[in-house]
Design a protein around this motif. Structure first.
Motif, PDB file in Angstrom:
ATOM      1  N   ASP A  68      71.146  76.515  25.553  1.00 45.35           N
ATOM      2  CA  ASP A  68      71.953  77.349  24.683  1.00 45.35           C
ATOM      3  C   ASP A  68      71.098  78.332  23.894  1.00 45.35           C
ATOM      4  N   SER A  69      69.914  78.592  24.340  1.00 48.55           N
ATOM      5  CA  SER A  69      69.074  79.558  23.656  1.00 48.55           C
ATOM      6  C   SER A  69      69.621  80.956  23.865  1.00 48.55           C
ATOM      7  N   ALA A  70      69.277  81.856  22.961  1.00 45.87           N
ATOM      8  CA  ALA A  70      69.837  83.201  22.995  1.00 45.87           C
ATOM      9  C   ALA A  70      69.576  83.856  24.336  1.00 45.87           C
ATOM     10  N   GLY A  71      70.660  84.346  24.923  1.00 50.74           N
ATOM     11  CA  GLY A  71      70.552  85.059  26.182  1.00 50.74           C
ATOM     12  C   GLY A  71      70.465  84.170  27.395  1.00 50.74           C
ATOM     13  N   GLY A  72      70.284  82.857  27.220  1.00 50.61           N
ATOM     14  CA  GLY A  72      70.137  81.952  28.352  1.00 50.61           C
ATOM     15  C   GLY A  72      71.461  81.345  28.758  1.00 50.61           C
ATOM     16  N   PRO A  73      71.439  80.503  29.783  1.00 51.60           N
ATOM     17  CA  PRO A  73      72.660  79.860  30.235  1.00 51.60           C
ATOM     18  C   PRO A  73      73.331  79.100  29.102  1.00 51.60           C
ATOM     19  N   GLY A  74      74.632  79.241  29.006  1.00 51.48           N
ATOM     20  CA  GLY A  74      75.394  78.542  27.988  1.00 51.48           C
ATOM     21  C   GLY A  74      75.453  79.262  26.658  1.00 51.48           C
ATOM     22  N   ALA A  75      74.729  80.390  26.520  1.00 53.87           N
ATOM     23  CA  ALA A  75      74.700  81.065  25.230  1.00 53.87           C
ATOM     24  C   ALA A  75      76.058  81.633  24.860  1.00 53.87           C
ATOM     25  N   HIS A  76      76.812  82.124  25.842  1.00 53.43           N
ATOM     26  CA  HIS A  76      78.117  82.704  25.576  1.00 53.43           C
ATOM     27  C   HIS A  76      79.146  81.916  26.381  1.00 53.43           C
ATOM     28  N   ARG A  77      79.834  80.996  25.711  1.00 52.04           N
ATOM     29  CA  ARG A  77      80.695  80.088  26.425  1.00 52.04           C
ATOM     30  C   ARG A  77      82.079  80.666  26.666  1.00 52.04           C
ATOM     31  N   GLY A  78      82.600  81.469  25.706  1.00 55.30           N
ATOM     32  CA  GLY A  78      83.872  82.132  25.930  1.00 55.30           C
ATOM     33  C   GLY A  78      85.048  81.172  26.029  1.00 55.30           C
ATOM     34  N   TYR A  79      86.146  81.697  26.535  1.00 57.39           N
ATOM     35  CA  TYR A  79      87.395  80.950  26.652  1.00 57.39           C
ATOM     36  C   TYR A  79      87.292  79.913  27.762  1.00 57.39           C
ATOM     37  N   ASP A  80      87.556  78.658  27.436  1.00 59.01           N
ATOM     38  CA  ASP A  80      87.468  77.558  28.400  1.00 59.01           C
ATOM     39  C   ASP A  80      88.782  76.781  28.358  1.00 59.01           C
ATOM     40  N   PRO A  81      89.738  77.141  29.212  1.00 61.32           N
ATOM     41  CA  PRO A  81      91.076  76.551  29.081  1.00 61.32           C
ATOM     42  C   PRO A  81      91.194  75.158  29.673  1.00 61.32           C
ATOM     43  N   VAL A  82      92.083  74.378  29.107  1.00 61.59           N
ATOM     44  CA  VAL A  82      92.502  73.100  29.674  1.00 61.59           C
ATOM     45  C   VAL A  82      94.026  73.108  29.645  1.00 61.59           C
ATOM     46  N   THR A  83      94.657  72.685  30.734  1.00 57.65           N
ATOM     47  CA  THR A  83      96.109  72.758  30.852  1.00 57.65           C
ATOM     48  C   THR A  83      96.723  71.366  30.986  1.00 57.65           C
ATOM     49  N   GLU A  84      98.043  71.327  30.897  1.00 54.28           N
ATOM     50  CA  GLU A  84      98.748  70.067  31.118  1.00 54.28           C
ATOM     51  C   GLU A  84      98.499  69.541  32.525  1.00 54.28           C
ATOM     52  N   ALA A  85      98.295  70.429  33.479  1.00 56.54           N
ATOM     53  CA  ALA A  85      97.996  69.993  34.843  1.00 56.54           C
ATOM     54  C   ALA A  85      96.653  69.267  34.902  1.00 56.54           C
ATOM     55  N   ASP A  86      95.625  69.809  34.212  1.00 54.71           N
ATOM     56  CA  ASP A  86      94.325  69.129  34.146  1.00 54.71           C
ATOM     57  C   ASP A  86      94.501  67.708  33.624  1.00 54.71           C
ATOM     58  N   ARG A  87      95.210  67.589  32.537  1.00 55.00           N
ATOM     59  CA  ARG A  87      95.364  66.289  31.884  1.00 55.00           C
ATOM     60  C   ARG A  87      96.117  65.302  32.760  1.00 55.00           C
ATOM     61  N   ALA A  88      97.223  65.771  33.341  1.00 52.50           N
ATOM     62  CA  ALA A  88      98.054  64.866  34.143  1.00 52.50           C
ATOM     63  C   ALA A  88      97.326  64.393  35.390  1.00 52.50           C
ATOM     64  N   ILE A  89      96.581  65.291  36.037  1.00 49.28           N
ATOM     65  CA  ILE A  89      95.867  64.907  37.258  1.00 49.28           C
ATOM     66  C   ILE A  89      94.760  63.914  36.948  1.00 49.28           C
ATOM     67  N   GLU A  90      93.998  64.177  35.878  1.00 50.35           N
ATOM     68  CA  GLU A  90      92.932  63.227  35.556  1.00 50.35           C
ATOM     69  C   GLU A  90      93.510  61.860  35.197  1.00 50.35           C
ATOM     70  N   GLU A  91      94.598  61.827  34.461  1.00 46.86           N
ATOM     71  CA  GLU A  91      95.216  60.553  34.091  1.00 46.86           C
ATOM     72  C   GLU A  91      95.636  59.777  35.342  1.00 46.86           C
ATOM     73  N   LEU A  92      96.226  60.482  36.305  1.00 45.96           N
ATOM     74  CA  LEU A  92      96.652  59.832  37.541  1.00 45.96           C
ATOM     75  C   LEU A  92      95.457  59.290  38.324  1.00 45.96           C
ATOM     76  N   LEU A  93      94.425  60.105  38.498  1.00 44.34           N
ATOM     77  CA  LEU A  93      93.262  59.691  39.270  1.00 44.34           C
ATOM     78  C   LEU A  93      92.532  58.536  38.586  1.00 44.34           C
TER      79      LEU A  93
END
Length: 309
Positions: A68-93
């Motif tokens: 997460d250092s400046a300019g390196g990988p992970g420095a700008h994470r931005g919008y990272d969505p999670v949906t009801e579909a993500d949750r329901a599928i993981e719960e089932l699996l």
């Protein structure tokens, strides 16, 4: 002393196929559906917690493995969505795996790790790898299930229910199951990577170049790699790795990955004849920076440009 693992049996593999069929029905029900009904939340928003259901949207607190250092990988994470579909599928699996293989450890994107830390077998779940693609109506996403036994990724599945495709590797054989072109029964095809050995002839995929930061030496080396290949394309998430296994793509290079992003894909690439490593030359079980290549020669050339530091 850790208990020895027992290889997955036919009944477990059959049950996993049934679970993926059920998760695919959930995904199809939501895909191209009402955006408000998906309930997309930003895991990187202020106050986002960890978990599913009664509280939290998970992975904001999960270490990505990237710097997460400046300019390196992970420095700008931005919008990272999670949906009801993500949750329901993981719960089932998660529930299905716990029922068929009690005592195993399960690590999922949305609910984190559960089960004994010294379990000889760990399952890694990414209910929708490529949630941004899913949310925007693109098909470059899939459901990932990976298995690590005794410190090695030994089996993996990538299910793309919209296309009706399931890529898998069990027992050292990598295949794809998809509907026949004439609409008949499902076809099973063995996967084999290309024989590309030169960067100048390679087709390179990365989900997004910002994985390597917006500026700095890491991004400079990644951009140089892009200049050396024949064709560079962006997007694809897990599907790009499966196209590498199928011989359509020669090189996939990414960074800032989590374990659940990549474990399922390692056996698929390896069983198809390809190479997939982290900077230390080993299976990238923890994620981080990853090079997946059709041949060892191509992988070495890619790492020579990227650097292993």
């Amino acid at each position: 002393m850790p208990r020895p693992s027992r290889p997955l049996g036919p009944d477990q593999i059959e049950r996993l196929d049934e679970l993926l069929a059920a998760s695919g029905r959930i995904a199809r029900r939501h895909f191209h559906g009402d955006l408000a009904a998906l309930g997309a939340a930003d895991k990187n928003a202020a106050g986002a917690g960890h978990g599913v259901g009664g509280g939290a949207d998970s992975a904001a607190s999960v270490d990505s493995g990237g710097a997460d250092s400046a300019g390196g990988p992970g420095a700008h994470r931005g919008y990272d969505p999670v949906t009801e579909a993500d949750r329901a599928i993981e719960e089932l699996l998660r529930a299905g795996i716990n029922a068929m293989s009690p005592g195993d450890r399960v690590v999922g994107e949305e609910n984190g790790p559960m089960g004994p830390a010294d379990a000889p077998r760990t399952w890694y779940l990414d209910p929708i790898d490529g949630t941004k693609a899913f949310l925007t109506g693109m098909a470059g996403w899939g459901t990932l299930v990976g298995v690590v036994e005794d410190g090695r990724a030994v089996a993996g599945w990538m299910d793309q229910p919209i296309l009706g495709e399931t890529f898998s590797a069990v027992g050292g054989r990598a295949v794809v199951r998809r509907p026949a072109a004439d609409g008949g029964s499902v076809q099973i095809t063995d996967l084999r990577t290309s024989d590309c050995t030169e960067l100048s002839e390679a087709i390179l995929y990365t989900t997004h170049p910002s994985m390597f930061g917006d500026s700095g030496s890491t991004r400079d080396r990644y951009d140089e790699l892009g200049r050396r290949v024949r064709l560079q394309r962006f997007g694809g998430d897990c599907y790009a790795y499966c196209m590498l296994a199928a011989g359509r793509v020669d090189l996939v290079v990414e960074s800032d990955l989590n374990s659940y992003d990549i474990v399922a894909l390692i056996p698929i690439i390896e069983a198809a004849g390809g190479v997939i490593t982290g900077p230390d030359g080993r299976q990238p079980l923890e994620g981080g920076t990853v090079v997946a290549a059709a041949t060892p020669e191509l992988a070495e050339q890619a790492w020579a440009v990227l650097g292993r530091d």
